[in-house]
Design an enzyme around this catalytic site. Sequence first.
Site, PDB file in Angstrom:
ATOM      1  N   GLU A   9      -2.150  -9.302   3.246  1.00 46.77           N
ATOM      2  CA  GLU A   9      -1.887  -9.689   4.588  1.00 46.77           C
ATOM      3  C   GLU A   9      -3.141 -10.106   5.168  1.00 46.77           C
ATOM      4  O   GLU A   9      -3.265 -10.758   6.136  1.00 46.77           O
ATOM      5  CB  GLU A   9      -1.110  -8.819   5.472  1.00 46.77           C
ATOM      6  CG  GLU A   9      -1.588  -7.527   6.004  1.00 46.77           C
ATOM      7  CD  GLU A   9      -1.326  -6.273   5.149  1.00 46.77           C
ATOM      8  OE1 GLU A   9      -0.951  -6.807   3.579  1.00 46.77           O
ATOM      9  OE2 GLU A   9      -1.679  -5.129   5.321  1.00 46.77           O
TER      10      GLU A   9
ATOM     11  N   CYS B  58       1.038  -1.133  -0.027  1.00 45.24           N
ATOM     12  CA  CYS B  58      -0.002   0.090  -0.074  1.00 45.24           C
ATOM     13  C   CYS B  58       0.854   1.322   0.083  1.00 45.24           C
ATOM     14  O   CYS B  58       1.509   1.547  -1.105  1.00 45.24           O
ATOM     15  CB  CYS B  58      -0.831  -0.116   1.231  1.00 45.24           C
ATOM     16  SG  CYS B  58      -2.302   0.802   0.654  1.00 45.24           S
TER      17      CYS B  58
ATOM     18  N   HIS C  13      -3.607  -5.134   0.241  1.00 45.84           N
ATOM     19  CA  HIS C  13      -3.163  -5.515   1.318  1.00 45.84           C
ATOM     20  C   HIS C  13      -3.311  -7.076   1.363  1.00 45.84           C
ATOM     21  O   HIS C  13      -4.129  -7.810   1.882  1.00 45.84           O
ATOM     22  CB  HIS C  13      -3.793  -4.764   2.654  1.00 45.84           C
ATOM     23  CG  HIS C  13      -3.599  -3.574   2.859  1.00 45.84           C
ATOM     24  ND1 HIS C  13      -2.705  -3.164   3.695  1.00 45.84           N
ATOM     25  CD2 HIS C  13      -4.092  -2.541   2.309  1.00 45.84           C
ATOM     26  CE1 HIS C  13      -3.051  -1.823   3.976  1.00 45.84           C
ATOM     27  NE2 HIS C  13      -3.656  -1.288   2.917  1.00 45.84           N
TER      28      HIS C  13
HETATM   29  N1  GLN Z   1      -2.176   6.528   2.780  1.00 47.25           N
HETATM   30  C1  GLN Z   1      -2.059   5.904   1.301  1.00 47.25           C
HETATM   31  C2  GLN Z   1      -3.341   6.143   0.668  1.00 47.25           C
HETATM   32  O1  GLN Z   1      -4.536   6.554   1.206  1.00 47.25           O
HETATM   33  C3  GLN Z   1      -1.886   4.507   1.724  1.00 47.25           C
HETATM   34  C4  GLN Z   1      -2.952   3.818   2.544  1.00 47.25           C
HETATM   35  C5  GLN Z   1      -2.467   2.500   3.031  1.00 47.25           C
HETATM   36  O2  GLN Z   1      -0.958   2.070   3.451  1.00 47.25           O
HETATM   37  N2  GLN Z   1      -3.228   1.903   3.728  1.00 47.25           N
HETATM   38  O3  GLN Z   1      -3.604   5.941  -0.492  1.00 47.25           O
END
Ligand code: GLN
Length: 538
Positions: free
Chosen positions: A510, A382, A508
């Site tokens: 995970e 992410c 993600h």
């Molecule tokens: N802050 C970033 C976004 O909003 C990544 C978010 C995250 O890592 N969950 O796109």
Amino acid sequence: METKYIFVTGGVVSSLGKGIISSSLACLLKARGLRVTIQKFDPYINIDPGTLNPYEHGECYVTVDGHEADLDLGHYERFTNVQTTRANNVTTGRIYQSVIDKERRGDYLGKTVQIVPHVTDEIKRNVKLLGNTGKFDYVITEIGGTVGDIESLPYLEAVRQLRWELGQNALCIHLTYVPYIRAAKELKTKPTQHSVKQLQEVGIQPDILVLRTEHDIPADMRRKIALFCNVSPDAVIQSPDVPSIYQVPLKMHDQHLDEIVLRKTGVPVEGKPDMAAWLHFLERMEKAEESVTIGLVGKYVELQDAYKSINESLFQAATYNDRKLNLVYIHSEKLNDGNVGEKLSGMDGVIIAPGFGHRGIDGKFVALKWCREHDVPTFGICLGMQCMVIEFARDVLGLADANSTEMDPTTPHNVIDLMEDQKSVTAKGGTMRLGAYDCVLVTGSRAAAAYGCTEVKERHRHRFEFNNDYRERFEAAGMKCVGENPDTHLVEVVELPDHRWFIGTQYHPEYSSTVLSPNPIFLDFIKAAIAYKHDKQK
Ligand code: GLN
């Protein structure tokens, strides 16, 4: 069979692991062929934990249907291999919101709206939602917080009423703590007795006690607790600290927790739970001698719950690769060009963590540049993936001021930008791109090889995204966009094919890794880390 409801409460102190006990019981019942789900009721006023800082309650977990949930739902999925949804996590905020909406609609027909019966009825309705689908034999409900908290009172009142209404179809398990006083060399049962008294005061008699302890509790002491607490002696179960949470289901089975639950809810006890696959996992875990060292670069590293699902996914992947996981937390705020070599050279692989906001971001760029230049297996998740893109833009594409508009809204090179449909969004709660989306992987890519297929579905939680205007320039310079959403063409995966293993995922992975079905991309990352370790040793 009629749905059975099991309530799990906690006493004495918080952090005893109600989530692990609930998950372990669910794991055993599922292994007996029963259909089980676990839900968590959290007594705080937030609608969901999505707006909470990780320092408050650790990681925010995301369900397939896009609910931002308590991290215990992660345990539920990892232990049961059954996906959870929005219905599996309810907060006081949601209960009140629904009661207030009903009041505004006039549903209460002029009555005074009160905690009892209106709030408690709403809690009861929510407790039964999953049970009423007919899809589950057992619904385990974990009540957040500790008995005695002002805010859990309406939940306990709802449990009391449900016990009464459901008869043998309901059962209460109370988790307490038996401290060991070192100066006196004694285990103490008094806090447990007090905690059970507190439950009894609100009209709940626990059927089963699970005692968390750091030392073995002798049988006579357990009998004494049974006597003082009106619980049958066989239903006083101890849960000693164990090296891995994944051993807890077996500890519980050894003391017949699953059988006791079946018996007390009037279900015939037939045969044994089929734990073969679980045991196979534990066997590999116990046999693993060599280790694999992974550095996790993030800004919440002092808080062990902040990256819970990543830790567990890495652990599962290491186990299935017959390795012990040596996870090293590296504070991104403390990383700089001067110390990066010293901090990262011992790592067999590096994870760049997800996150929000500017704090600690420069350390992520420093780590990424070092890993890219030293060809270390690197996995960006992410925000970690977004940092991979930004660092590559700055250093390889020569766009020195490239950034994400999250960090610099005026950057001339917005290689990571706010998603189009986010531009009109102002409210913070539940408004990100959330939940599982399809991703198509390029045939022949490292990511496709890791998954062994080209169509995957993983969970998301973000507002910013790779800017497709730059796609050609990245690809020409060697960073390939190898995964995209088939409907929106949002880039979900990038990689450097000429590197050993350098992959970033906007999603993600995970959140979907479980003990019985570990996530393939974590398995492949660990495999690459092991290979790198061997190469280094040559
Ligand atoms: N802050 C970033 C976004 O909003 C990544 C978010 C995250 O890592 N969950 O796109």
